[in-house]
Structures are given as structure tokens and as C-alpha cells.
Design a protein around this motif. Structure first.
Motif, PDB file in Angstrom:
ATOM      1  N   GLN A 212       1.219  34.026  -7.736  1.00  0.00           N
ATOM      2  CA  GLN A 212       0.458  35.014  -6.982  1.00  0.00           C
ATOM      3  C   GLN A 212      -0.456  35.786  -7.939  1.00  0.00           C
ATOM      4  O   GLN A 212      -0.190  35.843  -9.145  1.00  0.00           O
ATOM      5  CB  GLN A 212       1.406  35.999  -6.281  1.00  0.00           C
ATOM      6  CG  GLN A 212       2.403  35.357  -5.339  1.00  0.00           C
ATOM      7  CD  GLN A 212       1.734  34.700  -4.149  1.00  0.00           C
ATOM      8  OE1 GLN A 212       0.743  35.181  -3.636  1.00  0.00           O
ATOM      9  NE2 GLN A 212       2.289  33.574  -3.704  1.00  0.00           N
ATOM     10  N   PRO A 213      -1.517  36.397  -7.437  1.00  0.00           N
ATOM     11  CA  PRO A 213      -2.335  37.267  -8.289  1.00  0.00           C
ATOM     12  C   PRO A 213      -1.483  38.374  -8.912  1.00  0.00           C
ATOM     13  O   PRO A 213      -0.461  38.785  -8.349  1.00  0.00           O
ATOM     14  CB  PRO A 213      -3.378  37.826  -7.318  1.00  0.00           C
ATOM     15  CG  PRO A 213      -3.450  36.820  -6.219  1.00  0.00           C
ATOM     16  CD  PRO A 213      -2.071  36.254  -6.086  1.00  0.00           C
ATOM     17  N   TYR A 214      -1.901  38.860 -10.068  1.00  0.00           N
ATOM     18  CA  TYR A 214      -1.103  39.850 -10.798  1.00  0.00           C
ATOM     19  C   TYR A 214      -0.839  41.111  -9.979  1.00  0.00           C
ATOM     20  O   TYR A 214       0.185  41.766 -10.122  1.00  0.00           O
ATOM     21  CB  TYR A 214      -1.819  40.238 -12.095  1.00  0.00           C
ATOM     22  CG  TYR A 214      -1.922  39.108 -13.081  1.00  0.00           C
ATOM     23  CD1 TYR A 214      -0.788  38.496 -13.584  1.00  0.00           C
ATOM     24  CD2 TYR A 214      -3.159  38.647 -13.513  1.00  0.00           C
ATOM     25  CE1 TYR A 214      -0.873  37.458 -14.480  1.00  0.00           C
ATOM     26  CE2 TYR A 214      -3.260  37.608 -14.417  1.00  0.00           C
ATOM     27  CZ  TYR A 214      -2.122  37.016 -14.905  1.00  0.00           C
ATOM     28  OH  TYR A 214      -2.199  35.985 -15.795  1.00  0.00           O
ATOM     29  N   SER A 215      -1.769  41.462  -9.088  1.00  0.00           N
ATOM     30  CA  SER A 215      -1.627  42.689  -8.308  1.00  0.00           C
ATOM     31  C   SER A 215      -0.617  42.560  -7.170  1.00  0.00           C
ATOM     32  O   SER A 215      -0.187  43.562  -6.594  1.00  0.00           O
ATOM     33  CB  SER A 215      -2.989  43.105  -7.729  1.00  0.00           C
ATOM     34  OG  SER A 215      -3.530  42.063  -6.938  1.00  0.00           O
ATOM     35  N   ASN A 216      -0.216  41.333  -6.828  1.00  0.00           N
ATOM     36  CA  ASN A 216       0.702  41.110  -5.714  1.00  0.00           C
ATOM     37  C   ASN A 216       2.134  41.035  -6.250  1.00  0.00           C
ATOM     38  O   ASN A 216       2.512  40.086  -6.935  1.00  0.00           O
ATOM     39  CB  ASN A 216       0.331  39.812  -4.995  1.00  0.00           C
ATOM     40  CG  ASN A 216       1.158  39.604  -3.738  1.00  0.00           C
ATOM     41  OD1 ASN A 216       1.963  40.438  -3.364  1.00  0.00           O
ATOM     42  ND2 ASN A 216       0.938  38.478  -3.075  1.00  0.00           N
ATOM     43  N   THR A 217       2.939  42.017  -5.915  1.00  0.00           N
ATOM     44  CA  THR A 217       4.331  42.066  -6.394  1.00  0.00           C
ATOM     45  C   THR A 217       5.334  41.913  -5.251  1.00  0.00           C
ATOM     46  O   THR A 217       6.491  42.305  -5.379  1.00  0.00           O
ATOM     47  CB  THR A 217       4.589  43.394  -7.129  1.00  0.00           C
ATOM     48  OG1 THR A 217       4.326  44.484  -6.233  1.00  0.00           O
ATOM     49  CG2 THR A 217       3.703  43.520  -8.354  1.00  0.00           C
ATOM     50  N   ASN A 218       4.914  41.327  -4.138  1.00  0.00           N
ATOM     51  CA  ASN A 218       5.797  41.204  -2.977  1.00  0.00           C
ATOM     52  C   ASN A 218       7.019  40.343  -3.255  1.00  0.00           C
ATOM     53  O   ASN A 218       8.083  40.533  -2.649  1.00  0.00           O
ATOM     54  CB  ASN A 218       5.019  40.596  -1.795  1.00  0.00           C
ATOM     55  CG  ASN A 218       3.952  41.538  -1.271  1.00  0.00           C
ATOM     56  OD1 ASN A 218       3.977  42.726  -1.557  1.00  0.00           O
ATOM     57  ND2 ASN A 218       3.005  41.005  -0.525  1.00  0.00           N
ATOM     58  N   LEU A 219       6.882  39.367  -4.156  1.00  0.00           N
ATOM     59  CA  LEU A 219       7.951  38.398  -4.366  1.00  0.00           C
ATOM     60  C   LEU A 219       8.913  38.787  -5.476  1.00  0.00           C
ATOM     61  O   LEU A 219       9.743  37.975  -5.884  1.00  0.00           O
ATOM     62  CB  LEU A 219       7.341  37.025  -4.674  1.00  0.00           C
ATOM     63  CG  LEU A 219       6.409  36.446  -3.596  1.00  0.00           C
ATOM     64  CD1 LEU A 219       5.957  35.064  -3.978  1.00  0.00           C
ATOM     65  CD2 LEU A 219       7.088  36.421  -2.240  1.00  0.00           C
ATOM     66  N   VAL A 220       8.827  40.002  -5.972  1.00  0.00           N
ATOM     67  CA  VAL A 220       9.709  40.441  -7.054  1.00  0.00           C
ATOM     68  C   VAL A 220      11.191  40.287  -6.688  1.00  0.00           C
ATOM     69  O   VAL A 220      11.995  39.837  -7.521  1.00  0.00           O
ATOM     70  CB  VAL A 220       9.392  41.897  -7.449  1.00  0.00           C
ATOM     71  CG1 VAL A 220      10.467  42.450  -8.381  1.00  0.00           C
ATOM     72  CG2 VAL A 220       8.026  41.979  -8.115  1.00  0.00           C
ATOM     73  N   PRO A 221      11.634  40.628  -5.455  1.00  0.00           N
ATOM     74  CA  PRO A 221      13.075  40.562  -5.155  1.00  0.00           C
ATOM     75  C   PRO A 221      13.680  39.159  -5.144  1.00  0.00           C
ATOM     76  O   PRO A 221      14.907  39.037  -5.076  1.00  0.00           O
ATOM     77  CB  PRO A 221      13.167  41.195  -3.752  1.00  0.00           C
ATOM     78  CG  PRO A 221      11.913  41.977  -3.588  1.00  0.00           C
ATOM     79  CD  PRO A 221      10.876  41.215  -4.346  1.00  0.00           C
ATOM     80  N   ILE A 222      12.870  38.102  -5.191  1.00  0.00           N
ATOM     81  CA  ILE A 222      13.446  36.772  -5.012  1.00  0.00           C
ATOM     82  C   ILE A 222      13.975  36.162  -6.311  1.00  0.00           C
ATOM     83  O   ILE A 222      14.667  35.146  -6.270  1.00  0.00           O
ATOM     84  CB  ILE A 222      12.428  35.789  -4.400  1.00  0.00           C
ATOM     85  CG1 ILE A 222      11.338  35.449  -5.424  1.00  0.00           C
ATOM     86  CG2 ILE A 222      11.835  36.339  -3.126  1.00  0.00           C
ATOM     87  CD1 ILE A 222      10.478  34.294  -5.001  1.00  0.00           C
ATOM     88  N   PHE A 223      13.667  36.771  -7.470  1.00  0.00           N
ATOM     89  CA  PHE A 223      14.055  36.132  -8.732  1.00  0.00           C
ATOM     90  C   PHE A 223      15.565  35.961  -8.870  1.00  0.00           C
ATOM     91  O   PHE A 223      16.030  34.889  -9.278  1.00  0.00           O
ATOM     92  CB  PHE A 223      13.481  36.919  -9.915  1.00  0.00           C
ATOM     93  CG  PHE A 223      11.985  36.825 -10.005  1.00  0.00           C
ATOM     94  CD1 PHE A 223      11.358  35.606 -10.208  1.00  0.00           C
ATOM     95  CD2 PHE A 223      11.195  37.948  -9.871  1.00  0.00           C
ATOM     96  CE1 PHE A 223       9.978  35.516 -10.279  1.00  0.00           C
ATOM     97  CE2 PHE A 223       9.815  37.875  -9.942  1.00  0.00           C
ATOM     98  CZ  PHE A 223       9.201  36.652 -10.143  1.00  0.00           C
TER      99      PHE A 223
END
Length: 426
Positions: A212-223
């Protein structure tokens, strides 16, 4: 005056060689029309022209007349293994008729590749009949969640690429339990909860692209969920946000190929701490300054075959000594290696005997004497190397590319003066 009778002969009385000679001079649409006339011509079409239609591009339809599309689709449909389109098909009568014509006649269809195409309803009808479709690529096709629900009915799907579809949230993808490769890069509205459901159901998932683009942090919880459920994951392309921990990724037992973008320093630390020694391909692209030395990153990856670093990496003096443990390294791509000297380059070639591709970007000034010394080292290597040397600052005359010694080593050494990136196998 007596009447002269002429013995008439039709085309079917010609031998095979004569027919093949005529056949080769016909246009594709004329061959199709001729194939409908009799069994002999139809068999010639299936044997002679079948390879031509194994991979078919829908752009080839545009010169045809609309009335010929339907008969063409019925004849060509059973021959198509791969269907491609790169131009818009919205309200295109030829495209709609062709898709309708092959809908119930697509036994061999295995792969569909559409890029930048607004998908029509007729394509989804085709999906419903393509029982053996296993690869589906719909990049930048402006899909919605309703479209994804229809795609989720393809139970045999193994590879799915929905990159650059900003309207999808990932809802319905969990029904595709046989997925082995999933590409969702640059999908801005992805819901992490939906992705977690995919990880739980798709036990055979081996390739995952959620860049994802650097500004998009929506997927942080999936790690953390990645490390918990995707135990068969072999290749991962992901954006790494700042101030996160990546122990779960480092612990994935089968992960051998990582393409990481963003704040990679923390990720490198976790790789080191959790002894992820099985990595074979590492591509790093960062926006932060990262110091790299032999003890920090390089010496531990003894299975590493491909390494690429793009961004603000600070290669510390003497870091090349760490390459002596990378005996399996075949591909090396370093951008902005400010600390590397010409001597380090020669040392690198000696420490990595299996190198086949090297690309280095040099800001430092180098001499022509070094170029010819490098040529001598490359010619003596047992394993041939494709060496690309990008010179951003140089006092080397451009006429060196016409020097006989350089021309003799052209297959091995390629000097680029404009700093242009040469693609490597990702």
C-alpha cells in the motif's frame, strides 16, 4: 464452331500441399469462414491455427465486422487457454458478442488477464461457465464488492489479482479456500478484518501482495494474524509502517522471499533477533536512513540468493567483508552505495563466486583504470556475470563505450551514464 467443354474443379479436389499454400495466404477471418464450410477445412483450422488462439487478445476483435463475431467466437472459443484485454470494453458491441459467444464454449480456458478494463456483465457470465478457470487477473478494473462476490463463486481459483481496485474491501474473498496467490496491492479501502478471514480459510496461501502507499496504514493490525495463520506463506510484498514490531513475520517458517517497503529498520532488527536465516530473496525500499553492516544484516542470511536495497541505505565501511558468508548469492542490486569504493567492488566479486547479476549505483568518481581492471576480473570468473555499473558522477569519457577492450566485454559489463534503473528479476 464446336463447343469447348471445360472440366471444372472445386477447391476440395486439391491436394493437401496446395490447400495449405492457399490457406497460408488467407486472412484470419477468411480462414474462420472457410472452416465452417466443411469438415476438412474445419480440421485444418483446428490443427493449423489452434496455437494462434491459445492466448487471445480481445483487441484483435476490433477490425472484424459485428456479424462475423458470433460465428468466430463459437469456432475459436474451445481453443482459448488464456484471454487478455488491455483496452476498455464498456459498451463495446464486439466485446460483448464475443464473450457471449464463448460463454458456453470455453472448456480449455484457464487464465483471464484484464488490465485497466471496465469489466462488463458478460465477463461474469463467462466466469460462471469457465469451470476450470484457475488464474484471474483484474488489475485496475474498477471492481466493487458485488463483483468480488461473483468472483468468490469460482471454487477452483488458485491465483487472484485484484490490484488497484480502490472500491473493494475484501469482503467475500474468504470463500476462495484454494487460493495460493493473492494480489491486493494499492487497494486503498481494504478492511483488515476481511483479510484475517481470508488468512483463516486459505490454508494453502503461498504468495501475498498487500503493498500500500506509505500514507495508508489501514492494514497495520493484520501483521500478527499473518504470523498466526499463514504458515505456508513463501513470498510476501508488504508496506511496513513505523513504530511496529514484526516478530510474527520473522517467525513464518516457510517465508523465503520478502519485498518490504517503508520503515524497514525495525523489520531487519526482528529478522536478526529471531534468526530468520532461511531467507532467499530480500528486496528493501526505504524512506528512512538505514545503516547496514556485515554483523547487522548480511552475515546471517547464508541461504540468500537475491538481495536488493533501494533508498537511503548507508553501507558502512568494511561491510563487504560480511558477504563472505553469502556463498549462494546470485543477484545483487544496490542503490546509493555511498560508502563502497572500487576496491570493495573487486572484493565483492571474489567473496561471492556464484554471482550472475550485479547492479551498483556509484556517486563516487571512478577512473578508467578501474574499469579495465574490473573487466579483467570479470573475464577470469568461472561464473559469467552481467555487471551493470550506473555512474551518476563521473569524469570517465563517454567514448569509453567504443574502446575495443570495453566492446570485447560488452556481454559482461554494461556502463550506464544516466543513472537509469535496469530491471532485475523480482
Amino acid at each position: 464452331m464446336p463447343h469447348i467443354t471445360v472440366k471444372r474443379r472445386n477447391l476440395l479436389r486439391l491436394d493437401d500441399n496446395a490447400i495449405m499454400g492457399i490457406w497460408g495466404k488467407l486472412e484470419p477471418i477468411d480462414r474462420v469462414q472457410l472452416a465452417f464450410t466443411c469438415k476438412r477445412f474445419r480440421k485444418i483450422f483446428e490443427v493449423r491455427d489452434a496455437p494462434r488462439y491459445t492466448s487471445y487478445r480481445m483487441e484483435n476483435l476490433w477490425p472484424m465486422s459485428v456479424k462475423d463475431i458470433e460465428s468466430f467466437a463459437k469456432l475459436v472459443g474451445p481453443l482459448i487457454h488464456e484471454l487478455r484485454a488491455n483496452t476498455p470494453c464498456v459498451n463495446n458491441l464486439r466485446a460483448k458478442k464475443f464473450l457471449m459467444g464463448i460463454t458456453r464454449n470455453c472448456e480449455l480456458l484457464r487464465r483471464v488477464v484484464f488490465q485497466g478494463v471496465r469489466v462488463t456483465f458478460q465477463l461474469f457470465q463467462l466466469f460462471a461457465s469457465a469451470k476450470y478457470l484457475v488464474e484471474l487477473y483484474l488489475q485496475n478494473c474498477k471492481l466493487s464488492d458485488k463483483d468480488v462476490e461473483m468472483i468468490s463463486m469460482l471454487s477452483n481459483l488458485i491465483i487472484l489479482d485484484l490490484s488497484k481496485n480502490n472500491e473493494i474491501s475484501g469482503n467475500g474473498l474468504h470463500n476462495l479456500t484454494n487460493l495460493r496467490a493473492l494480489y491486493l496491492s494499492e487497494c486503498k479501502n481494504l478492511d483488515p478484518i476481511n483479510l484475517v478471514h481470508v488468512f483463516k480459510r486459505a490454508k494453502s496461501l503461498c504468495i501475498l501482495d498487500i503493498y500500500q502507499p506509505y500514507s495508508n496504514t489501514n492494514l497495520v493490525p493484520i501483521f500478527p494474524e499473518l504470523g498466526r495463520y499463514c504458515l505456508n506463506l513463501d513470498k510476501l510484498r508488504v508496506t511496513l509502517p513505523e513504530h511496529r514490531r514484526y516478530e510474527s513475520l520473522a517467525r513464518l517458517p516457510k517465508l523465503t522471499k520478502i519485498f518490504a517497503y517503508g520503515c524497514v529498520r525495525r523489520f531487519l532488527v526482528d529478522l536478526r533477533n529471531h534468526r530468520a536465516h532461511h531467507m532467499q530473496v530480500i528486496f528493501l525500499n526505504t524512506q528512512q536512513q538505514v545503516a547496514v553492516d556485515g554483523t547487522f544484516m548480511l552475515t546471517q542470511f547464508r541461504e540468500l540468493k537475491k538481495l536488493a536495497c533501494d533508498g537511503d541505505f548507508e553501507f558502512t565501511p568494511g561491510c563487504i567483508d560480511g558477504f563472505e558468508n553469502l556463498r549462494k548469492l546470485t543477484c545483487l542490486n544496490l542503490y546509493k552505495p555511498d560508502a563502497l569504493t572500487p576496491k570493495d567492488v573487486l572484493t565483492l566479486l571474489k567473496k561471492c563466486p556464484k554471482l550472475q547479476f550485479v547492479q551498483l549505483f556509484f556517486k563516487a568518481y571512478i577512473t578508467e583504470a578501474f574499469i579495465f581492471e574490473l573487466i579483467g576480473v570479470l573475464e577470469k570468473r568461472a561464473v559469467k556475470v552481467n555487471f551493470v555499473l550506473n555512474l551518476q558522477k563521473t569524469n570517465i569519457r563517454r567514448g569509453i563505450t567504443k574502446d575495443p577492450r570495453y566492446l570485447a566485454a560488452k556481454d559482461t559489463l554494461n556502463i550506464v551514464f544516466n543513472g537509469q534503473w535496469v530491471e532485475w528479476d523480482r
